[in-house]
Design a protein around this motif. Sequence first.
Motif, PDB file in Angstrom:
ATOM      1  N   LYS A  52     -12.023   3.537   0.769  1.00  0.00           N
ATOM      2  CA  LYS A  52     -11.879   2.554   1.844  1.00  0.00           C
ATOM      3  C   LYS A  52     -10.569   1.795   1.743  1.00  0.00           C
ATOM      4  O   LYS A  52      -9.957   1.444   2.764  1.00  0.00           O
ATOM      5  N   LEU A  53     -10.124   1.530   0.515  1.00  0.00           N
ATOM      6  CA  LEU A  53      -8.826   0.870   0.344  1.00  0.00           C
ATOM      7  C   LEU A  53      -7.697   1.777   0.826  1.00  0.00           C
ATOM      8  O   LEU A  53      -6.755   1.320   1.486  1.00  0.00           O
ATOM      9  N   LEU A  54      -7.784   3.055   0.506  1.00  0.00           N
ATOM     10  CA  LEU A  54      -6.755   3.996   0.960  1.00  0.00           C
ATOM     11  C   LEU A  54      -6.817   4.171   2.476  1.00  0.00           C
ATOM     12  O   LEU A  54      -5.773   4.329   3.132  1.00  0.00           O
ATOM     13  N   TRP A  55      -8.016   4.147   3.012  1.00  0.00           N
ATOM     14  CA  TRP A  55      -8.143   4.261   4.466  1.00  0.00           C
ATOM     15  C   TRP A  55      -7.492   3.057   5.147  1.00  0.00           C
ATOM     16  O   TRP A  55      -6.843   3.198   6.188  1.00  0.00           O
ATOM     17  N   LYS A  56      -7.638   1.882   4.545  1.00  0.00           N
ATOM     18  CA  LYS A  56      -6.991   0.690   5.096  1.00  0.00           C
ATOM     19  C   LYS A  56      -5.466   0.840   5.062  1.00  0.00           C
ATOM     20  O   LYS A  56      -4.785   0.471   6.029  1.00  0.00           O
ATOM     21  N   LEU A  57      -4.947   1.405   3.967  1.00  0.00           N
ATOM     22  CA  LEU A  57      -3.498   1.638   3.886  1.00  0.00           C
ATOM     23  C   LEU A  57      -3.054   2.617   4.978  1.00  0.00           C
ATOM     24  O   LEU A  57      -2.007   2.440   5.603  1.00  0.00           O
ATOM     25  N   TYR A  58      -3.868   3.631   5.198  1.00  0.00           N
ATOM     26  CA  TYR A  58      -3.537   4.613   6.243  1.00  0.00           C
ATOM     27  C   TYR A  58      -3.512   3.945   7.615  1.00  0.00           C
ATOM     28  O   TYR A  58      -2.606   4.182   8.426  1.00  0.00           O
ATOM     29  N   ARG A  59      -4.484   3.072   7.871  1.00  0.00           N
ATOM     30  CA  ARG A  59      -4.555   2.396   9.167  1.00  0.00           C
ATOM     31  C   ARG A  59      -3.398   1.406   9.362  1.00  0.00           C
ATOM     32  O   ARG A  59      -3.108   1.011  10.491  1.00  0.00           O
ATOM     33  N   CYS A  60      -2.771   1.024   8.259  1.00  0.00           N
ATOM     34  CA  CYS A  60      -1.665   0.058   8.326  1.00  0.00           C
ATOM     35  C   CYS A  60      -0.297   0.740   8.281  1.00  0.00           C
ATOM     36  O   CYS A  60       0.718   0.083   8.034  1.00  0.00           O
ATOM     37  N   LYS A  61      -0.279   2.032   8.513  1.00  0.00           N
ATOM     38  CA  LYS A  61       0.970   2.785   8.331  1.00  0.00           C
ATOM     39  C   LYS A  61       2.108   2.322   9.245  1.00  0.00           C
ATOM     40  O   LYS A  61       3.280   2.533   8.937  1.00  0.00           O
ATOM     41  N   ASP A  62       1.778   1.683  10.367  1.00  0.00           N
ATOM     42  CA  ASP A  62       2.814   1.227  11.297  1.00  0.00           C
ATOM     43  C   ASP A  62       3.063  -0.275  11.222  1.00  0.00           C
ATOM     44  O   ASP A  62       3.821  -0.822  12.022  1.00  0.00           O
ATOM     45  N   LYS A  63       2.423  -0.929  10.269  1.00  0.00           N
ATOM     46  CA  LYS A  63       2.569  -2.377  10.147  1.00  0.00           C
ATOM     47  C   LYS A  63       3.693  -2.742   9.173  1.00  0.00           C
ATOM     48  O   LYS A  63       4.008  -1.978   8.260  1.00  0.00           O
ATOM     49  N   LYS A  64       4.262  -3.915   9.383  1.00  0.00           N
ATOM     50  CA  LYS A  64       5.281  -4.418   8.469  1.00  0.00           C
ATOM     51  C   LYS A  64       4.609  -4.915   7.196  1.00  0.00           C
ATOM     52  O   LYS A  64       3.403  -5.185   7.178  1.00  0.00           O
ATOM     53  N   THR A  65       5.404  -5.037   6.132  1.00  0.00           N
ATOM     54  CA  THR A  65       4.840  -5.368   4.823  1.00  0.00           C
ATOM     55  C   THR A  65       3.960  -6.617   4.813  1.00  0.00           C
ATOM     56  O   THR A  65       2.856  -6.581   4.245  1.00  0.00           O
ATOM     57  N   PRO A  66       4.367  -7.745   5.410  1.00  0.00           N
ATOM     58  CA  PRO A  66       3.487  -8.932   5.390  1.00  0.00           C
ATOM     59  C   PRO A  66       2.126  -8.668   6.029  1.00  0.00           C
ATOM     60  O   PRO A  66       1.097  -9.133   5.525  1.00  0.00           O
ATOM     61  N   GLU A  67       2.112  -7.918   7.128  1.00  0.00           N
ATOM     62  CA  GLU A  67       0.846  -7.589   7.786  1.00  0.00           C
ATOM     63  C   GLU A  67       0.025  -6.637   6.928  1.00  0.00           C
ATOM     64  O   GLU A  67      -1.205  -6.764   6.828  1.00  0.00           O
TER      65      GLU A  67
END
Length: 281
Positions: A52-67
């Motif tokens: 689930k943590l990796l899935w969250k990283l995948y879902r954030c692939k287009d977000k900037k670092t602070p987000e």
Amino acid sequence: MNKYEQALLSFTPIEQSEIQTVLDKWEKDVFGSYLVTNIKNENNLELSSMKKLLWKLYRCKDKKTPELEKEYKLECYRHTLKGREISFTAPLKKPKILGRAISKSNFVTFLKNNYYTDPLKKPKKSQIDKLLNSLVLGNPPSIRSENSIKIASHGAWVTWSKNKNNNDPFFFAKSPKRVYKVCASLGLDDRQTRQAHFLLRYNYDNIKLHFPTIADAGLFPYFYHPPEDELHGLTRPYQPQRVLSDGLKTFKRWLKRRPEAVHSPTKTISDLNLPLELLAG
């Protein structure tokens, strides 16, 4: 194969590549480099939580670092206390006393936010001061309801002594600069080494202790993954060079990895061993 590697295999090749890209980008940041190293070395978190943590990283692939960091931190909160349980069987002996160190300012803020079960109600500063002064003097709270105030909100990080001649979790932190020695040995925020700290001690009563994981650590970068054959978590002390530069030349006597674990936030003011110790900053 550690939990990160196992979890990564549950994703498609394209998703794996995207996750790696996110980590590569995050790793370029000094702060992020610690976090990415911790993620890739995780071995004690439940596999389902790691996925689930990796899935969250995948879902954030287009977000900037602070987000990305905000989203990751929130996801970590959902998976605290999911590290494997520490088993106190030979040769590992049960601790007598568990200890936590927390800066005075952080503990005061925590008590203000948790004094009442209703989060909209806040106590007066004089109420918090009176409670803490009473505990430091070795007296239980004068208001009965104060005994039930919890002393942690998520997982509580604790240490203990493995010295057969001294059960005090903080026996190593002798004068001078006791606060510094506690912070340096436990790997606490190095910005707090000049701040006053409370040392919370309470008896070990067979509460479940877990290996700390990246989910418990959240965005705290100075987290250490113990070797696979280690029987409990371990702290990540400051580097000797840093301690030397701060003027503590006898660091070899006390600067060592200490036992570390997390447990559920069930302990209350009534569980504390009194008097509560306050170390001046």
